[in-house]
Design a protein around this motif. Structure first.
Motif, short mmCIF file in Angstrom:
data_model
loop_
_atom_site.label_atom_id
_atom_site.label_comp_id
_atom_site.label_asym_id
_atom_site.label_seq_id
_atom_site.Cartn_x
_atom_site.Cartn_y
_atom_site.Cartn_z
N SER A 104 0.99 4.50 4.81
CA SER A 104 1.65 5.60 4.80
C SER A 104 1.44 6.61 3.74
O SER A 104 0.88 6.21 2.50
CB SER A 104 3.05 5.16 5.03
OG SER A 104 3.61 4.60 3.98
N LYS A 105 2.07 7.82 3.59
CA LYS A 105 2.24 8.58 2.47
C LYS A 105 2.69 8.03 1.33
O LYS A 105 2.38 8.02 0.10
CB LYS A 105 2.88 9.89 2.71
CG LYS A 105 2.35 10.64 3.89
CD LYS A 105 3.27 11.93 4.31
CE LYS A 105 3.63 12.91 3.17
NZ LYS A 105 4.49 14.10 3.65
N GLU A 106 3.85 7.08 1.39
CA GLU A 106 4.58 6.40 0.57
C GLU A 106 3.57 5.43 -0.03
O GLU A 106 3.51 5.14 -1.32
CB GLU A 106 5.75 5.61 0.86
CG GLU A 106 7.03 6.56 1.19
CD GLU A 106 6.72 7.66 2.63
OE1 GLU A 106 5.74 6.97 3.27
OE2 GLU A 106 7.20 8.68 2.72
N GLU A 107 2.86 4.69 0.73
CA GLU A 107 1.96 3.32 -0.03
C GLU A 107 0.69 4.22 -0.69
O GLU A 107 0.30 3.50 -1.71
CB GLU A 107 1.40 2.71 1.51
CG GLU A 107 2.43 1.65 1.90
CD GLU A 107 2.05 1.02 3.23
OE1 GLU A 107 2.27 -0.25 3.26
OE2 GLU A 107 1.06 1.72 4.16
N ALA A 108 0.45 5.49 0.08
CA ALA A 108 -0.60 6.01 -0.85
C ALA A 108 -0.29 6.47 -2.31
O ALA A 108 -1.02 6.24 -3.08
CB ALA A 108 -1.09 7.26 -0.01
N ALA A 109 0.98 6.84 -2.35
CA ALA A 109 1.37 7.45 -3.47
C ALA A 109 1.71 6.17 -4.39
O ALA A 109 1.39 6.47 -5.80
CB ALA A 109 2.90 8.23 -3.36
N ARG A 110 2.06 5.22 -4.01
CA ARG A 110 2.34 3.84 -4.70
C ARG A 110 0.89 3.36 -5.37
O ARG A 110 0.92 2.98 -6.71
CB ARG A 110 3.04 2.82 -4.14
CG ARG A 110 4.45 3.06 -4.10
CD ARG A 110 5.17 1.65 -3.49
NE ARG A 110 4.76 1.40 -2.21
CZ ARG A 110 5.39 1.71 -1.04
NH1 ARG A 110 6.49 2.60 -1.00
NH2 ARG A 110 5.06 1.11 0.34
N GLU A 111 -0.08 3.48 -4.53
CA GLU A 111 -1.39 3.02 -4.83
C GLU A 111 -1.70 3.86 -5.91
O GLU A 111 -2.39 3.33 -6.88
CB GLU A 111 -2.58 2.81 -3.90
CG GLU A 111 -1.97 1.60 -2.64
CD GLU A 111 -2.92 1.60 -1.57
OE1 GLU A 111 -3.97 2.65 -1.50
OE2 GLU A 111 -2.72 1.07 -0.59
N MET A 112 -1.80 5.12 -5.81
CA MET A 112 -2.10 6.00 -6.71
C MET A 112 -1.55 5.97 -8.10
O MET A 112 -2.16 5.96 -9.35
CB MET A 112 -2.13 7.67 -6.35
CG MET A 112 -2.86 8.69 -7.43
SD MET A 112 -4.77 8.29 -7.61
CE MET A 112 -5.35 8.46 -6.03
N ALA A 113 -0.23 5.52 -8.03
CA ALA A 113 0.64 5.33 -9.31
C ALA A 113 0.03 4.35 -10.07
O ALA A 113 0.21 4.28 -11.20
CB ALA A 113 2.13 5.42 -9.04
N ASN A 114 -0.11 3.21 -9.36
CA ASN A 114 -0.65 1.97 -9.78
C ASN A 114 -1.98 2.30 -10.77
O ASN A 114 -2.22 1.66 -11.51
CB ASN A 114 -0.88 0.79 -8.92
CG ASN A 114 0.62 0.33 -8.41
OD1 ASN A 114 1.45 0.67 -9.17
ND2 ASN A 114 0.77 -0.16 -7.28
N GLU A 115 -3.05 2.86 -9.89
CA GLU A 115 -4.22 3.10 -10.58
C GLU A 115 -4.10 4.12 -11.73
O GLU A 115 -4.88 4.04 -12.74
CB GLU A 115 -5.22 3.83 -9.61
CG GLU A 115 -5.53 3.04 -8.50
CD GLU A 115 -6.39 3.45 -7.34
OE1 GLU A 115 -6.97 4.57 -7.51
OE2 GLU A 115 -6.68 2.97 -6.51
#
Length: 292
Positions: A86-97
């Motif tokens: 989802s959009k939210e999961e993609a944002a969280r993954e990018m924030a972690n990276e």
């Protein structure tokens, strides 16, 4: 006379033992290369099936449309698995990276929902990927298709080169093994050349003369193959303690196939080598037997 027979029996036993050990060592090397080939194949499948497509979905799609798109993907013959992000999961993954949330300074979520698609290994060739790319982008729900094209080409090229090298090495090793086994058996039959000559003098046919030597060679080949299989299993058992997951790469069925292959190669090469070696002495005059 009895002492001479005992000496002859011991000499024949030692020759047989040396023959079995020599053949076993050669078959063990062939088994190692076969195992390496199987491991390479399993690793190539693993690498290919972990190269994923990212299907970027159009914004503001309904959940029903997304589920329908994912069901359609799962039904395709070349798809191994799919995963919705989802959009939210993609944002969280990018924030972690990145270590920082992009939404904090942009004020909105810039990412789109996507479906990660992993292909079956047999569909990861260059021609297949181009056809799959066209088919995946036909959906009206798909905005963009992303994948590491260079990485896929690199993996395919490297695997192709490894397969060629392993194939050539196995062929060379089989030819070398045939020469070594042939020479070993020839030395064993060499000590019996006068017996072959005597049998020929009393009227024995070539097939009759050849039969016991081929029989002994088949038995030696089988015994050598068994020894080679035991050595191979022991080696894999030792390596398993240091290589986690080895039993998943090489399963029991594949190991059994390697064992059958070693038995077949041991018998086949021993039979051919024995036949050629006996044939060499069948037409030879007595005088030449002393000078070879």
């Amino acid at each position: 006379m009895t002492k001479h027979k005992k000496t002859s029996s011991v000499s024949f036993f030692n020759s047989n033992l040396i023959t079995i050990i020599s053949i076993a060592l050669v078959l063990f090397l062939i088994g190692i290369f076969l195992i390496a080939g199987l491991m390479g194949r399993e690793l190539s499948v693993f690498m290919k099936e972990n190269l994923a497509f990212s299907i970027i979905l159009k914004d503001n799609l309904k959940d029903s449309d997304i589920r329908q798109t994912q069901r359609e993907l799962n039904a395709m013959p070349f798809v191994k698995s799919t995963k919705y992000i989802s959009k939210e999961e993609a944002a969280r993954e990018m924030a972690n990276e990145l270590g920082e949330d992009p939404q904090a300074f942009l004020g909105f979520n810039p990412f789109l929902a996507s479906i990660e698609v992993k292909l079956k290994s047999e569909y990861t060739h260059t021609d297949s990927i181009k056809k799959i790319e066209r088919r995946l982008t036909e959906s009206s729900n798909v905005s963009q298709l992303l994948y590491q094209q260079d990485m896929m080409h690199l993996v395919n090229n490297n695997i192709r080169q490894i397969v060629v090298v392993l194939t050539v090495m196995i062929i060379i090793l089989v030819l070398i093994s045939f020469a070594l086994i042939s020479n070993t058996i020839r030395l064993l039959i060499y000590s019996r050349r006068f017996l072959i000559y005597t049998m020929r003098l009393v009227g024995a046919t070539p097939a009759f003369i050849r039969k016991p030597f081929v029989k002994y060679s088949i038995i030696n080949g089988l015994m050598a193959a068994v020894v080679a299989i035991i050595m191979l299993v022991a080696t894999l058992y030792y390596l398993r303690r240091g290589l986690v997951g080895l039993e998943q790469i090489i399963n029991r069925f594949e190991l059994a196939m390697v064992a059958v292959a070693l038995l077949a190669v041991g018998v086949l090469i021993s039979t051919i080598a024995a036949s050629f070696s006996v044939n060499r002495y069948l037409g030879m005059e007595r005088g030449k037997l002393y000078h070879i």
